[in-house]
Design an enzyme around this catalytic site. Sequence first.
Site, mmCIF file in Angstrom:
data_model
loop_
_atom_site.group_PDB
_atom_site.id
_atom_site.type_symbol
_atom_site.label_atom_id
_atom_site.label_comp_id
_atom_site.label_asym_id
_atom_site.label_seq_id
_atom_site.Cartn_x
_atom_site.Cartn_y
_atom_site.Cartn_z
ATOM 1 N N PHE A 11 57.455 -42.769 28.765
ATOM 2 C CA PHE A 11 57.681 -42.846 30.333
ATOM 3 C C PHE A 11 56.163 -43.147 31.030
ATOM 4 O O PHE A 11 55.908 -44.089 31.396
ATOM 5 C CB PHE A 11 58.483 -41.525 30.565
ATOM 6 C CG PHE A 11 58.637 -41.463 32.140
ATOM 7 C CD1 PHE A 11 58.532 -42.609 32.961
ATOM 8 C CD2 PHE A 11 58.772 -40.215 32.713
ATOM 9 C CE1 PHE A 11 58.661 -42.322 34.565
ATOM 10 C CE2 PHE A 11 58.780 -40.002 34.202
ATOM 11 C CZ PHE A 11 58.643 -40.865 35.227
ATOM 12 N N ASP A 32 52.609 -44.336 19.242
ATOM 13 C CA ASP A 32 53.874 -43.928 19.638
ATOM 14 C C ASP A 32 54.841 -43.841 18.115
ATOM 15 O O ASP A 32 54.147 -44.219 17.001
ATOM 16 C CB ASP A 32 54.711 -44.489 20.601
ATOM 17 C CG ASP A 32 55.422 -43.884 21.457
ATOM 18 O OD1 ASP A 32 56.381 -43.013 20.870
ATOM 19 O OD2 ASP A 32 55.216 -43.993 22.734
ATOM 20 N N CYS A 80 56.630 -33.839 22.748
ATOM 21 C CA CYS A 80 58.286 -33.574 22.757
ATOM 22 C C CYS A 80 58.205 -32.970 24.329
ATOM 23 O O CYS A 80 57.549 -31.786 24.527
ATOM 24 C CB CYS A 80 58.722 -32.543 21.771
ATOM 25 S SG CYS A 80 60.443 -32.015 22.351
ATOM 26 N N ASN A 94 53.952 -30.622 16.962
ATOM 27 C CA ASN A 94 54.105 -31.924 17.928
ATOM 28 C C ASN A 94 53.130 -31.628 19.126
ATOM 29 O O ASN A 94 52.555 -32.841 19.679
ATOM 30 C CB ASN A 94 55.603 -32.181 18.185
ATOM 31 C CG ASN A 94 55.680 -33.456 18.559
ATOM 32 O OD1 ASN A 94 55.049 -34.479 17.932
ATOM 33 N ND2 ASN A 94 56.054 -33.926 20.052
ATOM 34 N N TYR A 141 58.597 -24.907 24.808
ATOM 35 C CA TYR A 141 57.874 -26.053 25.359
ATOM 36 C C TYR A 141 56.734 -25.914 26.516
ATOM 37 O O TYR A 141 55.509 -26.329 26.223
ATOM 38 C CB TYR A 141 58.798 -27.035 26.048
ATOM 39 C CG TYR A 141 58.019 -28.055 26.967
ATOM 40 C CD1 TYR A 141 57.619 -29.201 26.475
ATOM 41 C CD2 TYR A 141 58.071 -27.991 28.428
ATOM 42 C CE1 TYR A 141 56.728 -29.920 27.238
ATOM 43 C CE2 TYR A 141 57.483 -29.082 29.136
ATOM 44 C CZ TYR A 141 56.877 -30.100 28.344
ATOM 45 O OH TYR A 141 56.313 -30.786 29.270
ATOM 46 N N LYS A 180 65.160 -41.602 28.131
ATOM 47 C CA LYS A 180 64.996 -40.101 28.104
ATOM 48 C C LYS A 180 66.520 -39.419 28.056
ATOM 49 O O LYS A 180 66.228 -38.123 27.714
ATOM 50 C CB LYS A 180 64.049 -39.649 29.237
ATOM 51 C CG LYS A 180 62.606 -39.664 29.038
ATOM 52 C CD LYS A 180 61.615 -39.552 30.166
ATOM 53 C CE LYS A 180 61.334 -37.988 30.698
ATOM 54 N NZ LYS A 180 60.782 -37.447 29.347
ATOM 55 N N GLY A 204 76.028 -26.828 44.454
ATOM 56 C CA GLY A 204 76.203 -25.999 45.461
ATOM 57 C C GLY A 204 75.041 -24.673 45.904
ATOM 58 O O GLY A 204 74.153 -24.591 45.225
#
EC number: 5.1.3.20
Length: 334
Positions: A11, A32, A80, A94, A141, A180, A204
Amino acid sequence: MTIIVTGAAGFIGSNIVKALNQRGITDIVAVDNLSKGEKFKNLAECEIAHYLDKHEFIRQVREHILPYQNIEAVFHQGACSDTMNHDGLYMMDNNYQYTLDLLDWCQDERIPFLYASSAAVYGKGEIFREERELEKPLNVYGYSKFLFDQVLRRRMKEGLTAQVVGFRYFNVYGQHEQHKGRMASVAFHHFHQYREHGYVNLFGSNDGYGNGEQTRDFVSVEDVAKVNLYFFDHPELSGIYNLGTGRSQQFNELAAATVNACRAAEGKPEMSLKELVEEELIRYIPFPDALKGKYQSFTQADITKLREAGYKEEFFDVKSGVDRYVKWMLENLA
């Protein structure tokens, strides 16, 4: 002079490649992992000099045998980014170790290194400023990004041989994110919801916020690429910087912008949020029990440090940025 972009088919990486191309720069090594082969489409409209598989690139970096001379910079966007991936072994290898190996190599070779950090380092905080005491990641992450940022802080105190910049991306949306899946932006999912069903769903009320009133700092990938290139132009600047707009806008605004951009393409007039809700083009679903107490209802980048570094460009707001993005999706994905 060669530029290396990791995550180049992804991206943000592909948008950086495109931005470099717009400057006439094509001597780019794109790194990549194309096991998800459809990502090649993101590079098909770009000009690069060479493609290198991520695993081969890591091997060459670790053995100091990369064959390229006069490397001008490394834009490290390969990671990631799935916040729901709880495989800590994979995530740390990674996101953390890979980045650390690249940092060491770039410092040894005196090459500027610009890398992707994340606003996930702040966890559920309410103040989003580049300060250690405000950083409390909630998942592995976020921790992988947080830990590397701490490495940079220590290295800066010890002294750097070349520029190192970490960008804490907030909620990025824009072209080239279609691979993605569920991790694509809300704007992407709203576009496809509206095209398929004729309406979009929002959460909501919850946690003191009304229907669709939860907010995020939504930042266009076009702006993200511009900021990356600004720091590329200023190798004297190092450090960790928030990369958002400095504005927090409601999901209601994002949904309205997406629906109205789609309607404009159909030759239909713009409608207010109230009208969109009344016509059920925006609908609200009960807030999921599973997310209660875990959901972040507000983010807003403090971009004081970015402005102090001299970046003066205005960022797209949701309406203008989403309008551009919807036009791109209608031309390329519809």
